[in-house]
Design a protein around this motif. Structure first.
Motif, PDB file in Angstrom:
ATOM      1  N   HIS A  27     -16.137   7.719  -4.187  1.00  0.00           N
ATOM      2  CA  HIS A  27     -16.740   8.752  -5.034  1.00  0.00           C
ATOM      3  C   HIS A  27     -17.468   7.985  -6.120  1.00  0.00           C
ATOM      4  O   HIS A  27     -16.815   7.369  -6.978  1.00  0.00           O
ATOM      5  N   GLY A  28     -18.795   7.971  -6.041  1.00  0.00           N
ATOM      6  CA  GLY A  28     -19.562   7.140  -6.976  1.00  0.00           C
ATOM      7  C   GLY A  28     -19.176   5.684  -6.783  1.00  0.00           C
ATOM      8  O   GLY A  28     -19.075   5.209  -5.656  1.00  0.00           O
ATOM      9  N   PRO A  29     -18.896   4.956  -7.881  1.00  0.00           N
ATOM     10  CA  PRO A  29     -18.587   3.528  -7.767  1.00  0.00           C
ATOM     11  C   PRO A  29     -17.112   3.233  -7.488  1.00  0.00           C
ATOM     12  O   PRO A  29     -16.699   2.073  -7.493  1.00  0.00           O
ATOM     13  N   ASP A  30     -16.317   4.267  -7.228  1.00  0.00           N
ATOM     14  CA  ASP A  30     -14.873   4.086  -7.054  1.00  0.00           C
ATOM     15  C   ASP A  30     -14.450   4.298  -5.609  1.00  0.00           C
ATOM     16  O   ASP A  30     -15.084   5.041  -4.858  1.00  0.00           O
ATOM     17  N   VAL A  31     -13.332   3.670  -5.254  1.00  0.00           N
ATOM     18  CA  VAL A  31     -12.731   3.840  -3.932  1.00  0.00           C
ATOM     19  C   VAL A  31     -11.296   4.338  -4.134  1.00  0.00           C
ATOM     20  O   VAL A  31     -10.605   3.885  -5.053  1.00  0.00           O
ATOM     21  N   LEU A  32     -10.873   5.260  -3.287  1.00  0.00           N
ATOM     22  CA  LEU A  32      -9.526   5.813  -3.377  1.00  0.00           C
ATOM     23  C   LEU A  32      -8.569   4.921  -2.599  1.00  0.00           C
ATOM     24  O   LEU A  32      -8.755   4.696  -1.406  1.00  0.00           O
ATOM     25  N   LEU A  33      -7.565   4.410  -3.304  1.00  0.00           N
ATOM     26  CA  LEU A  33      -6.554   3.581  -2.662  1.00  0.00           C
ATOM     27  C   LEU A  33      -5.186   4.224  -2.826  1.00  0.00           C
ATOM     28  O   LEU A  33      -4.941   4.957  -3.789  1.00  0.00           O
ATOM     29  N   LEU A  34      -4.315   3.926  -1.891  1.00  0.00           N
ATOM     30  CA  LEU A  34      -2.965   4.462  -1.882  1.00  0.00           C
ATOM     31  C   LEU A  34      -1.987   3.312  -2.108  1.00  0.00           C
ATOM     32  O   LEU A  34      -1.952   2.364  -1.319  1.00  0.00           O
ATOM     33  N   LYS A  35      -1.228   3.386  -3.189  1.00  0.00           N
ATOM     34  CA  LYS A  35      -0.172   2.394  -3.439  1.00  0.00           C
ATOM     35  C   LYS A  35       1.071   2.889  -2.712  1.00  0.00           C
ATOM     36  O   LYS A  35       1.650   3.925  -3.066  1.00  0.00           O
ATOM     37  N   GLY A  36       1.460   2.155  -1.675  1.00  0.00           N
ATOM     38  CA  GLY A  36       2.580   2.584  -0.838  1.00  0.00           C
ATOM     39  C   GLY A  36       3.834   2.847  -1.640  1.00  0.00           C
ATOM     40  O   GLY A  36       4.162   2.096  -2.569  1.00  0.00           O
ATOM     41  N   ALA A  37       4.542   3.905  -1.286  1.00  0.00           N
ATOM     42  CA  ALA A  37       5.795   4.249  -1.958  1.00  0.00           C
ATOM     43  C   ALA A  37       6.781   3.085  -1.828  1.00  0.00           C
ATOM     44  O   ALA A  37       6.760   2.357  -0.832  1.00  0.00           O
ATOM     45  N   PRO A  38       7.656   2.901  -2.823  1.00  0.00           N
ATOM     46  CA  PRO A  38       8.603   1.772  -2.802  1.00  0.00           C
ATOM     47  C   PRO A  38       9.520   1.765  -1.585  1.00  0.00           C
ATOM     48  O   PRO A  38       9.979   0.701  -1.174  1.00  0.00           O
ATOM     49  N   ASP A  39       9.770   2.922  -0.996  1.00  0.00           N
ATOM     50  CA  ASP A  39      10.684   2.989   0.145  1.00  0.00           C
ATOM     51  C   ASP A  39       9.974   2.927   1.496  1.00  0.00           C
ATOM     52  O   ASP A  39      10.613   3.048   2.537  1.00  0.00           O
ATOM     53  N   LYS A  40       8.668   2.710   1.485  1.00  0.00           N
ATOM     54  CA  LYS A  40       7.930   2.626   2.755  1.00  0.00           C
ATOM     55  C   LYS A  40       8.304   1.353   3.509  1.00  0.00           C
ATOM     56  O   LYS A  40       8.476   0.299   2.914  1.00  0.00           O
ATOM     57  N   ARG A  41       8.388   1.478   4.821  1.00  0.00           N
ATOM     58  CA  ARG A  41       8.702   0.321   5.665  1.00  0.00           C
ATOM     59  C   ARG A  41       7.541  -0.671   5.665  1.00  0.00           C
ATOM     60  O   ARG A  41       7.749  -1.870   5.619  1.00  0.00           O
ATOM     61  N   LEU A  42       6.316  -0.150   5.701  1.00  0.00           N
ATOM     62  CA  LEU A  42       5.135  -1.013   5.711  1.00  0.00           C
ATOM     63  C   LEU A  42       4.403  -0.908   4.382  1.00  0.00           C
ATOM     64  O   LEU A  42       4.154   0.187   3.892  1.00  0.00           O
ATOM     65  N   TRP A  43       4.035  -2.004   3.818  1.00  0.00           N
ATOM     66  CA  TRP A  43       3.172  -2.109   2.645  1.00  0.00           C
ATOM     67  C   TRP A  43       3.708  -1.378   1.407  1.00  0.00           C
ATOM     68  O   TRP A  43       2.944  -0.798   0.638  1.00  0.00           O
ATOM     69  N   ALA A  44       4.999  -1.428   1.200  1.00  0.00           N
ATOM     70  CA  ALA A  44       5.592  -0.822   0.003  1.00  0.00           C
ATOM     71  C   ALA A  44       4.996  -1.476  -1.240  1.00  0.00           C
ATOM     72  O   ALA A  44       4.841  -2.704  -1.306  1.00  0.00           O
ATOM     73  N   ASN A  45       4.623  -0.650  -2.221  1.00  0.00           N
ATOM     74  CA  ASN A  45       4.071  -1.089  -3.515  1.00  0.00           C
ATOM     75  C   ASN A  45       2.754  -1.857  -3.402  1.00  0.00           C
ATOM     76  O   ASN A  45       2.356  -2.534  -4.341  1.00  0.00           O
ATOM     77  N   ARG A  46       2.077  -1.795  -2.272  1.00  0.00           N
ATOM     78  CA  ARG A  46       0.790  -2.457  -2.083  1.00  0.00           C
ATOM     79  C   ARG A  46      -0.280  -1.399  -1.880  1.00  0.00           C
ATOM     80  O   ARG A  46      -0.040  -0.343  -1.319  1.00  0.00           O
ATOM     81  N   TYR A  47      -1.490  -1.731  -2.318  1.00  0.00           N
ATOM     82  CA  TYR A  47      -2.619  -0.808  -2.192  1.00  0.00           C
ATOM     83  C   TYR A  47      -3.294  -0.960  -0.838  1.00  0.00           C
ATOM     84  O   TYR A  47      -3.502  -2.083  -0.359  1.00  0.00           O
ATOM     85  N   ASN A  48      -3.647   0.171  -0.260  1.00  0.00           N
ATOM     86  CA  ASN A  48      -4.306   0.204   1.040  1.00  0.00           C
ATOM     87  C   ASN A  48      -5.226   1.423   1.066  1.00  0.00           C
ATOM     88  O   ASN A  48      -5.186   2.258   0.160  1.00  0.00           O
ATOM     89  N   GLY A  49      -6.017   1.526   2.100  1.00  0.00           N
ATOM     90  CA  GLY A  49      -6.800   2.731   2.306  1.00  0.00           C
ATOM     91  C   GLY A  49      -5.905   3.818   2.868  1.00  0.00           C
ATOM     92  O   GLY A  49      -4.687   3.650   2.983  1.00  0.00           O
ATOM     93  N   LEU A  50      -6.502   4.927   3.243  1.00  0.00           N
ATOM     94  CA  LEU A  50      -5.774   6.026   3.868  1.00  0.00           C
ATOM     95  C   LEU A  50      -5.820   5.827   5.370  1.00  0.00           C
ATOM     96  O   LEU A  50      -6.765   5.252   5.902  1.00  0.00           O
ATOM     97  N   GLY A  51      -4.816   6.311   6.064  1.00  0.00           N
ATOM     98  CA  GLY A  51      -4.895   6.189   7.511  1.00  0.00           C
ATOM     99  C   GLY A  51      -3.565   6.303   8.199  1.00  0.00           C
ATOM    100  O   GLY A  51      -2.549   6.613   7.590  1.00  0.00           O
ATOM    101  N   GLY A  52      -3.606   6.048   9.503  1.00  0.00           N
ATOM    102  CA  GLY A  52      -2.408   6.133  10.319  1.00  0.00           C
ATOM    103  C   GLY A  52      -2.763   6.126  11.795  1.00  0.00           C
ATOM    104  O   GLY A  52      -3.851   5.721  12.183  1.00  0.00           O
TER     105      GLY A  52
END
Length: 171
Positions: A27-52
């Motif tokens: 959206h404009g100059p920004d990108v939406l990132l998802l910081k994985g929930a602390p209890d996630k098996r993959l990428w907990a507390n790390r920023y990633n795009g959306l997907g699955g």
């Protein structure tokens, strides 16, 4: 050509890919990132795009739109396939990753049980605790022009289980 002629039943010993999508919504100059929930098996507390994962019978573009809606409640336009990545896991199955970009119609997202969503200035993404491959992948994807063809890439892992990323040279 019927499904029985696709050769799947005869390829028990061949490499198989599990299809996934990864979406970078801007959206404009920004990108939406998802910081994985602390209890996630993959990428907990790390920023990633959306997907699955793709659902049975679903195409990659439909999966990308569904994941964006499920994880952020966003409607988007200009959904574009930016690349295809084959992730060689060292297991009998690998990952076939379809990478997309899209433009959000608004900045208002719905909170996600997957983790905390944040609009991040594209120029500052390297300052965030990203999933490792995004330090290479995200700047490349965000720099693509609308008319650029999709890239093809391959991920493998070294002896220390770190990503090795290679982009194929396309004619």
């Amino acid at each position: 050509m019927p499904a029985s002629d696709q050769g799947v039943s005869k390829s028990k010993d061949r490499y198989k890919l599990i299809p996934r999508v990864l979406c970078f919504v801007t959206h404009g100059p920004d990108v939406l990132l998802l910081k994985g929930a602390p209890d996630k098996r993959l990428w907990a507390n790390r920023y990633n795009g959306l997907g699955g994962h793709l659902e049975r019978g679903e195409g990659a573009a439909a999966a990308a739109q569904r994941e964006i809606l499920e994880e952020a409640g966003l409607r988007v336009r200009a959904l574009r396939l930016r690349g295809v990545v084959t992730i060689h896991t060292g297991e009998p199955d690998g990952i076939g990753l379809y990478v997309f970009t899209a433009e959000a119609l608004s900045r208002e997202f719905t909170p996600s049980p997957e983790g905390a969503l944040a609009w991040v200035p594209a120029a500052r993404v390297a300052e965030y605790d990203l999933v490792e491959d995004l330090f290479t992948l995200l700047p490349r994807v965000l720099a693509m022009r609308p008319e650029d063809p999709p890239f093809s890439a391959s991920y493998t892992f070294d002896a220390h289980d770190r990503w090795l990323i290679s982009f194929d040279a396309l004619p």
